[in-house]
Design a protein around this motif. Structure first.
Motif, PDB file in Angstrom:
ATOM      1  N   UNK A 154       0.774  -1.209  -0.033  1.00 36.34           N
ATOM      2  CA  UNK A 154      -0.208  -0.045   0.088  1.00 36.34           C
ATOM      3  C   UNK A 154       0.848   1.326  -0.059  1.00 36.34           C
ATOM      4  N   UNK A 155       2.180   1.060   0.160  1.00 39.60           N
ATOM      5  CA  UNK A 155       3.240   2.207   0.184  1.00 39.60           C
ATOM      6  C   UNK A 155       3.378   2.808   1.313  1.00 39.60           C
ATOM      7  N   UNK A 156       3.010   1.943   2.415  1.00 41.16           N
ATOM      8  CA  UNK A 156       3.172   2.602   3.909  1.00 41.16           C
ATOM      9  C   UNK A 156       4.667   1.878   4.190  1.00 41.16           C
ATOM     10  N   UNK A 157       5.162   2.660   5.180  1.00 44.42           N
ATOM     11  CA  UNK A 157       6.402   2.134   5.687  1.00 44.42           C
ATOM     12  C   UNK A 157       6.370   1.568   6.952  1.00 44.42           C
ATOM     13  N   UNK A 158       6.818   0.357   7.152  1.00 42.22           N
ATOM     14  CA  UNK A 158       6.821  -0.381   8.299  1.00 42.22           C
ATOM     15  C   UNK A 158       8.122  -0.092   9.174  1.00 42.22           C
ATOM     16  N   UNK A 159       8.245   0.530  10.310  1.00 40.27           N
ATOM     17  CA  UNK A 159       9.478   0.444  11.025  1.00 40.27           C
ATOM     18  C   UNK A 159       9.469  -0.419  12.174  1.00 40.27           C
ATOM     19  N   UNK A 160      10.718  -0.978  12.431  1.00 36.32           N
ATOM     20  CA  UNK A 160      11.228  -1.972  13.578  1.00 36.32           C
ATOM     21  C   UNK A 160      12.208  -0.994  14.348  1.00 36.32           C
ATOM     22  N   UNK A 161      11.924  -0.654  15.559  1.00 38.40           N
ATOM     23  CA  UNK A 161      13.026   0.011  16.164  1.00 38.40           C
ATOM     24  C   UNK A 161      13.395  -0.753  17.521  1.00 38.40           C
ATOM     25  N   UNK A 162      14.545  -0.185  18.136  1.00 33.97           N
ATOM     26  CA  UNK A 162      14.992  -0.843  19.367  1.00 33.97           C
ATOM     27  C   UNK A 162      15.098   0.426  20.487  1.00 33.97           C
ATOM     28  N   UNK A 163      14.857   0.385  21.690  1.00 35.88           N
ATOM     29  CA  UNK A 163      15.075   1.076  22.623  1.00 35.88           C
ATOM     30  C   UNK A 163      16.407   1.784  22.723  1.00 35.88           C
ATOM     31  N   UNK A 164      16.604   3.043  22.762  1.00 38.01           N
ATOM     32  CA  UNK A 164      17.987   3.705  23.101  1.00 38.01           C
ATOM     33  C   UNK A 164      18.151   3.763  24.554  1.00 38.01           C
ATOM     34  N   UNK A 165      19.292   2.726  25.043  1.00 39.08           N
ATOM     35  CA  UNK A 165      19.763   2.738  26.560  1.00 39.08           C
ATOM     36  C   UNK A 165      20.838   3.291  26.509  1.00 39.08           C
ATOM     37  N   UNK A 166      21.108   4.389  27.148  1.00 42.70           N
ATOM     38  CA  UNK A 166      22.225   5.311  26.733  1.00 42.70           C
ATOM     39  C   UNK A 166      23.600   4.620  27.712  1.00 42.70           C
ATOM     40  N   UNK A 167      24.394   4.362  27.198  1.00 44.29           N
ATOM     41  CA  UNK A 167      25.891   3.808  27.791  1.00 44.29           C
ATOM     42  C   UNK A 167      26.008   2.484  27.377  1.00 44.29           C
ATOM     43  N   UNK A 168      24.910   1.660  26.907  1.00 43.89           N
ATOM     44  CA  UNK A 168      24.781   0.252  26.951  1.00 43.89           C
ATOM     45  C   UNK A 168      25.722  -0.289  25.896  1.00 43.89           C
ATOM     46  N   UNK A 169      25.977   0.515  24.597  1.00 45.66           N
ATOM     47  CA  UNK A 169      26.802   0.240  23.529  1.00 45.66           C
ATOM     48  C   UNK A 169      27.996   0.747  23.486  1.00 45.66           C
ATOM     49  N   UNK A 170      28.295   1.495  24.503  1.00 45.50           N
ATOM     50  CA  UNK A 170      29.907   1.932  24.807  1.00 45.50           C
ATOM     51  C   UNK A 170      30.343   1.663  25.946  1.00 45.50           C
ATOM     52  N   UNK A 171      30.445   0.306  26.340  1.00 43.51           N
ATOM     53  CA  UNK A 171      30.786  -0.157  27.581  1.00 43.51           C
ATOM     54  C   UNK A 171      32.125   0.245  28.371  1.00 43.51           C
ATOM     55  N   UNK A 172      31.899   0.220  29.693  1.00 40.96           N
ATOM     56  CA  UNK A 172      33.379   0.540  30.406  1.00 40.96           C
ATOM     57  C   UNK A 172      34.173  -0.885  30.327  1.00 40.96           C
TER      58      UNK A 172
END
Length: 852
Positions: free
Chosen positions: A516-534
């Motif tokens: 139908x021309x609609x855009x389906x989006x899948x997103x993940x929550x943005x948890x700050x600091x998780x993807x740049x760990x100590x």
């Protein structure tokens, strides 16, 4: 010398190179950074069998020196060959593994062509085999002229450490920069995927700092790797694995391929982090004999190393006592346990005494670049933006992962460069989640591109674990085509009253267009600091692989002595023992093959030493004494052999339980007191054991403990009085790395001639009855008994006690020691005598003279 010649009928066992397989369709490996690969034999010629083998296979009974006939090692083999390595150009080759041994290229007689384009033909190949003279453009290879195949005519298993493409471009100065590798993998005209360079958004790959590029992100995180592509694999699979390891996403947008890191926290250049890391000190890989190498652990590149926080042993010496701290000695190499040095910032040096021990290193590092992630929301989405296709259902659907299905322990399999590139698991744990939900181990991720098990391996494992554990929620919704400018990895916010969300940030990970021309989006929550760990280091794995071919060290001056016959049961023997110099190092002395020659030209093996001789020298002089000596102290130092001594009882010492030798005197001791490292004071001495002569000994005199490490070799009778030449060919603790026999030192020894023994005296010494015939018979042996008081005692024979009921004048005269003419033997027997047993204690030492 015919008894040492090779059999004229001996034939070589092999007439061609022994190969298990021959593969002509193997892909040519590609190596970026520094990694280990196996070569592929692509050409060989000039196979030769060389008579006169390696000296192996000698043993058993028979032969001049007690050795058996030589086996198939009478021949060794060689051939000219070429082994292809990988795509070029490479920077060079580091270590080479051949079977279980480790070498440098020169030690094996190999040359390396780096695979340049154009590349010159190997001159040897062009001169001798002009019809096979190929240059192998763009392929790095190793060549060998007359390459030694040993006595099995096979090449063996080889592996080469390749210093490959872009080696040293990474932040650690050893591996490659991931951004450069990814670009080269996609676009290289020789071995790449053929991707158009113009179709890559280079600003997302390369940056100089202060941006969100892959290059800046890797430098700030300390990421560098060394991929080695050795088997066929889809390019998309390879790239996906690399992006997973680095936590990066690839996005196709606007006709360009973009690379966007998941890192969600800013890192500033110079940001410091203090790390305490438990690890095992590795065992270094020596490739030349005679040297004891230090162990080196590199925790940081010099540019990122800020300060040293000290080193302590990981284990306490006893309960309630803190672990001992190491002493820092600057840029020096430690010589004793408990010391460490640092000649290059970030590289800790440890001595041989601490190799293999667990320690905790504390240090501070700084980020090498400034990474600034783009976290600005592109849109703030509300209920008016979402498309509702489901009637009364909320247009924003939420899916949350079951926390009990998520791993709390993540393992990543990396290659340990400091452990011969062995595949080892590096583990990350979330202790808080383990205590709440229990330990659950996720699927092990293979990351053989990583060769740094100390820093990058734990960082990668921790990043993957945190994203799996804390990025649990996914949102799905649909938007109209007006939002077609949104791309994966963009940040948007969601406001939904039903879900209680207000400007909640999410990251787009997938976009699909429906019919139908609609855009389906899948997103993940943005948890700050998780993807740049100590950095949460875990204990590094142990199990370091030894070098089975580490070259052996030569021996200290060996023990070669002929003991008194009273110690050998009347059999002429030579006793031999040896130890490796510098106490043999960690693994460079496991024993020695003993060879002997009578002309210093042809040598044959007669024995194998399998334990080190406890040998050393006197540190003070020792006065002469006979029998039991409770006064004098025998002070010895065993540092050269690393030996230890222990005492025994007085009766055991007098029986030879602690038999030792100083110069040529055999003695034993009762007590052994350790006064300093490898230094002992021996007291309660039983001197002159075995009939040896007790004498005085000066400081520096050689000392050796006679035990199971000493070989007792029966000396052939025809060698008595001859000069013998000995060589001790050392091998390492694994039985390999033997010295070249031609380079071994020669030790001479002259076996003393045995004393001349009168036949009657020899018979008496056996203890068996002897019938000398009737006294009235004519003498068959003429003997001058000499004068008892004048001639020196040659043989001490126990004739027993003479018991006479009535003292006979002749017996009296004999015992007086003056000459006496007994007259003719035909006279009547006037005296009878029981000479007793030869086993009785010596009563009278009588000189029987010599038999003409």
């Amino acid at each position: 010398m015919g008894f040492l010649r090779r059999s004229e009928n001996a034939k070589p066992d092999y007439t061609a190179l022994q190969l298990q397989t021959s593969v002509s369709i193997l892909p040519i490996p590609i190596v970026w950074g520094r990694n280990k690969i196996a070569p592929n034999l692509i050409w060989y010629a000039n196979f030769q069998a060389v008579p006169g083998g390696s000296g192996k296979g000698i043993g058993g009974k028979g032969g001049l020196f007690g050795g058996g006939a030589a086996a198939s090692a009478d021949y060794t083999y060689k051939a000219d060959l070429i082994m292809a390595l990988c795509e070029g150009p490479i920077a060079g080759v580091g270590l080479i593994w051949k079977d279980l041994s480790i070498y440098a290229a020169l030690e094996l007689g190999l040359g390396i062509e780096n695979g340049t384009t154009p590349q010159a033909v190997w001159p040897y190949l062009a001169a001798l085999y002009p019809y096979n003279a190929l240059a192998y453009q763009g392929t790095a290879y190793a060549w060998g002229a007359g390459y030694n195949l040993g006595d099995s005519a096979s090449i063996g298993n080889h592996n080469f450490e390749i210093i490959g493409i872009f080696a040293g471009s990474g932040v650690n100065g050893t591996d490659a920069d991931p951004a450069i590798v990814i670009n080269d993998f996609l676009t290289n005209a020789q071995y790449g995927c053929g991707f158009n360079p113009a179709s890559i958004d280079s600003t997302t790959l390369f940056g100089s700092g202060g941006d969100a590029s892959v290059q800046t992100y890797c430098r700030a995180m300390g990421y560098a790797f060394s991929p080695a592509l050795v088997s066929q694999e889809q390019a998309s699979s390879t790239l996906t694995r690399w992006l997973q390891i680095l936590t990066i996403a690839a996005v196709w947008s606007g006709g360009l391929l973009k690379f966007i890191p998941y890192g969600d926290t800013q890192i500033s250049q110079g940001d410091q982090q203090t790390i305490s890391q438990e690890l095992s000190i590795p065992v270094p890989i020596p490739v030349s004999s005679g040297e004891t190498l230090p162990a080196v652990i590199t925790v940081s590149a010099p540019a990122q190393f800020v300060s040293d926080g000290g080193v302590v042993y990981a284990a306490s010496p006893q309960p309630g006592v803190a672990p001992y701290a190491f002493t820092f000695i600057g840029a020096n190499i430690p010589s004793v346990a408990g010391q460490y040095g640092m000649s290059v910032a970030g590289s800790y040096i440890f001595g041989p005494a601490d190799q293999g021990k667990p320690v905790i290193i504390t240090y501070t590092t700084a980020a090498a670049a400034t990474y600034t992630p783009n976290l600005t929301p592109v849109y703030n989405l509300t209920d008016s933006d979402f498309i509702d296709e489901r009637g009364n259902k909320d247009p924003v659907q939420v899916e949350r992962a079951d926390v009990f299905s998520l791993p709390t322990i993540q393992r990543v399999e990396v290659l340990a460069r400091d452990n011969e590139y062995a595949a080892i698991p590096v583990e990350a744990r979330d202790q808080s989640q383990i205590e709440i939900f229990g330990p659950r181990v996720g699927s092990t991720i293979q990351a053989h591109e990583i060769c740094d098990e100390y820093v990058m391996g734990p960082l990668v494992a921790q990043t993957i674990l945190q994203r799996e554990l804390y990025v649990r929620t996914k949102f799905t919704f649909k938007l109209s085509w007006e939002y077609c400018l949104l791309d994966p990895m963009d940040i948007v916010t969601i406001t939904d009253a039903n879900l209680g969300l207000s400007n909640y940030p999410v990251r787009i990970i997938q976009i699909e267009e429906d019919d139908k021309g609609l855009l389906g989006f899948t997103c993940e929550e943005l948890v700050s600091g998780v993807s740049t760990p100590a950095y949460y280091p875990s204990a590094s794995p142990g199990g370091f692989q030894p070098n089975w071919g580490v070259p052996a060290v030569p021996v200290n001056t060996p023990l070669i002595v002929q003991p008194p016959l009273g110690m050998t049961g009347g059999v002429a023997q030579v006793w031999m023992g040896a130890s490796g110099i510098n106490a043999g190092g960690a693994s460079q002395w496991g024993g020695a093959n003993v060879y002997v020659s009578i002309d210093d030209v042809t040598y044959s093996q007669v024995a194998v030493l399998t334990a080190p001789l406890r040998q050393g020298f006197l540190t003070t002089s020792l006065a002469a004494a006979a029998g039991w000596d409770p006064v004098n102290i025998l002070a010895v130092n065993l540092a050269e052999s690393g030996g230890t001594l222990s005492g025994t009882s007085q009766s055991a010492a007098q029986s030879g339980a602690t038999l030792s030798i100083v110069d040529s005197e055999f003695l034993a001791y009762e007590s052994a007191t350790l006064v300093s490292s490898n230094a002992y004071q021996l007291t309660g001495l039983s001197r002159g054991q075995g009939g040896s002569t007790p004498t005085a000994h000066s400081s520096g005199a050689p000392f050796a403990r006679i035990d199971g490490a000493v070989i007792r070799y029966n000396l052939p009778a025809n060698f008595a009085g001859q000069t013998l030449y000995f060589k001790f060919q050392s091998f390492n603790i694994f039985g390999g790395g033997a010295e070249d026999l031609s380079t071994c030192a020669v030790y001479t020894f002259t076996a003393p001639a045995p004393p001349v023994t009168h036949p009657i005296a020899a018979q008496l010494a056996t203890g068996f009855p002897l019938d000398l015939g009737q006294a009235s018979a004519a003498p068959t042996i003429s003997d001058d008994f000499g004068q008892v008081s004048a001639d020196p005692v040659v043989d001490a024979i126990d004739l027993g006690a003479i018991t006479v009921t009535v003292t006979h004048p002749i017996a009296t005269q004999l015992l007086s020691g003056t000459p006496l003419d007994l007259g003719l033997i035909t006279g009547a027997v006037l005296i009878s005598d029981d000479f007793g047993s030869t086993n009785d204690a010596v009563v009278d030492a009588i000189n029987l003279g010599t038999a003409p």
